[in-house]
Scaffold this motif. Structure first.
Motif, PDB file in Angstrom:
ATOM      1  N   THR A  87      66.621  26.739 -40.988  1.00 15.85           N
ATOM      2  CA  THR A  87      66.720  28.193 -40.923  1.00 15.85           C
ATOM      3  C   THR A  87      66.556  28.758 -42.321  1.00 15.85           C
ATOM      4  N   LEU A  88      66.229  30.036 -42.394  1.00 17.63           N
ATOM      5  CA  LEU A  88      66.064  30.679 -43.700  1.00 17.63           C
ATOM      6  C   LEU A  88      67.366  30.645 -44.499  1.00 17.63           C
ATOM      7  N   ARG A  89      68.478  30.613 -43.821  1.00 16.58           N
ATOM      8  CA  ARG A  89      69.776  30.544 -44.514  1.00 16.58           C
ATOM      9  C   ARG A  89      69.836  29.289 -45.392  1.00 16.58           C
ATOM     10  N   LYS A 113      66.669  32.599 -38.377  1.00 18.98           N
ATOM     11  CA  LYS A 113      65.315  32.233 -37.978  1.00 18.98           C
ATOM     12  C   LYS A 113      64.701  31.243 -38.962  1.00 18.98           C
ATOM     13  N   ARG A 114      63.600  30.620 -38.530  1.00 19.81           N
ATOM     14  CA  ARG A 114      62.808  29.775 -39.420  1.00 19.81           C
ATOM     15  C   ARG A 114      61.628  30.586 -39.945  1.00 19.81           C
ATOM     16  N   ALA A 115      61.069  30.155 -41.064  1.00 17.20           N
ATOM     17  CA  ALA A 115      59.984  30.901 -41.707  1.00 17.20           C
ATOM     18  C   ALA A 115      58.816  31.156 -40.762  1.00 17.20           C
ATOM     19  N   GLU A 116      58.480  30.182 -39.925  1.00 17.50           N
ATOM     20  CA  GLU A 116      57.313  30.319 -39.054  1.00 17.50           C
ATOM     21  C   GLU A 116      57.493  31.394 -37.976  1.00 17.50           C
ATOM     22  N   GLN A 117      58.718  31.905 -37.825  1.00 20.16           N
ATOM     23  CA  GLN A 117      58.985  32.950 -36.831  1.00 20.16           C
ATOM     24  C   GLN A 117      58.804  34.358 -37.387  1.00 20.16           C
ATOM     25  N   LEU A 118      58.574  34.476 -38.697  1.00 14.62           N
ATOM     26  CA  LEU A 118      58.489  35.793 -39.325  1.00 14.62           C
ATOM     27  C   LEU A 118      57.040  36.233 -39.539  1.00 14.62           C
ATOM     28  N   SER A 119      56.744  37.461 -39.146  1.00 14.86           N
ATOM     29  CA  SER A 119      55.436  38.053 -39.421  1.00 14.86           C
ATOM     30  C   SER A 119      55.360  38.452 -40.896  1.00 14.86           C
ATOM     31  N   VAL A 120      54.192  38.886 -41.328  1.00  8.67           N
ATOM     32  CA  VAL A 120      54.044  39.371 -42.700  1.00  8.67           C
ATOM     33  C   VAL A 120      55.002  40.532 -42.955  1.00  8.67           C
TER      34      VAL A 120
END
Length: 261
Positions: free
Chosen positions: A218-220, A240-247
């Motif tokens: 996770t981003l934490r 969340k994980r990095a791959e779940q975040l949009s730009v």
């Protein structure tokens, strides 16, 4: 093809299918800007063939590290208005090369330096209007991938922040000399209207890179090196994980942590 020997140390795989070469060039000429074009690694000139004497192109510059290719191209185009440079693209001052004018980039990128080429494109993003290129299929898919996909990564986010990206088509190994061990993919990058991300861009890059370096976490956990206070990391986005975040989500995250680093 007999005139230039493909060199493994330069990652050379010469495209021999003219139909594919023409389609790559047409993808570039479909854009509105093509007055200045820089071709990276022209090799035997299979793409150049469809750009020399093209009235859509005012200035065509080719840059290659292979002296044998340079000698071949200089003979092939000795009576044509093209510029052929024996040089390393990664060391070129692109601002000076085109006298401050905008330009487009095209090429069959060597697999081993494709990421470095894109980072240089990012450094010159306000001058590079379009990029049409062929590279390893997995890398092409990664760059064009959207959030939530396992291929989505650092280059996906950084490039999509400034470019609209299309995966155009896949190219099989047998159309190259010598055939690579993998399939290739052709992608097109078109500069979007973003001039300011609305966040600290250096921190944005840092957050994106840190997030994906530990992409399973996770981003934490992935952003622990930033030493953020718990009042920040207790926010929902850090689950969340990095791959779940949009730009856009990465931009919001960057602004969230900006005052704490």
């Amino acid at each position: 093809m007999a005139y230039v020997r493909p060199k493994k140390r330069l990652g050379q795989h010469f495209l021999k299918d003219l139909r594919i070469a023409e389609n790559i060039v047409l993808a570039l000429l479909d854009a509105p800007h093509n007055h200045n074009v820089l071709e990276i690694g022209p090799g035997t000139g299979v793409l150049s063939e469809f750009m020399v004497d093209n009235d859509r192109i005012d200035r065509l510059v080719m840059v290659d590290l292979d002296k044998e290719s340079i000698d071949f191209l200089e003979k092939k185009y000795k009576d044509k208005e093209v510029e052929i440079l024996f040089a390393d693209f990664l060391k070129q001052d692109l601002e000076t090369l085109f006298a401050g004018q905008n330009f487009s980039i095209i090429g069959n990128f060597p697999y081993n330096i494709s990421s470095q080429i894109f980072f240089k494109v990012l450094d010159n993003r306000d001058k590079v209007d379009e990029v049409v290129c062929m590279l390893q299929k997995e890398v092409a898919e990664r760059i064009a991938s959207q959030e939530g996909n396992k291929d989505y990564g650092i280059l996906s986010v950084l490039l999509q922040a400034y470019y609209d990206i299309e995966y155009l088509f896949t190219v099989p190994p047998e159309v190259f000399l010598p055939p690579p061990k993998v399939h290739s993919g052709v992608i097109k990058l078109t500069r979007n209207g973003v001039t300011d991300l609305g966040c600290d861009e250096k921190l944005f890059k840092r957050v994106v890179k840190a997030g994906f370096q530990m992409r399973r976490k996770t981003l934490r956990n992935a952003l622990k090196t930033l030493n953020l206070p718990e009042s920040v990391t207790e926010q929902e986005v850090f689950n969340k994980r990095a791959e779940q975040l949009s730009v856009d989500a990465f931009i919001q995250l960057t602004n969230m942590i900006h005052s704490h680093v």
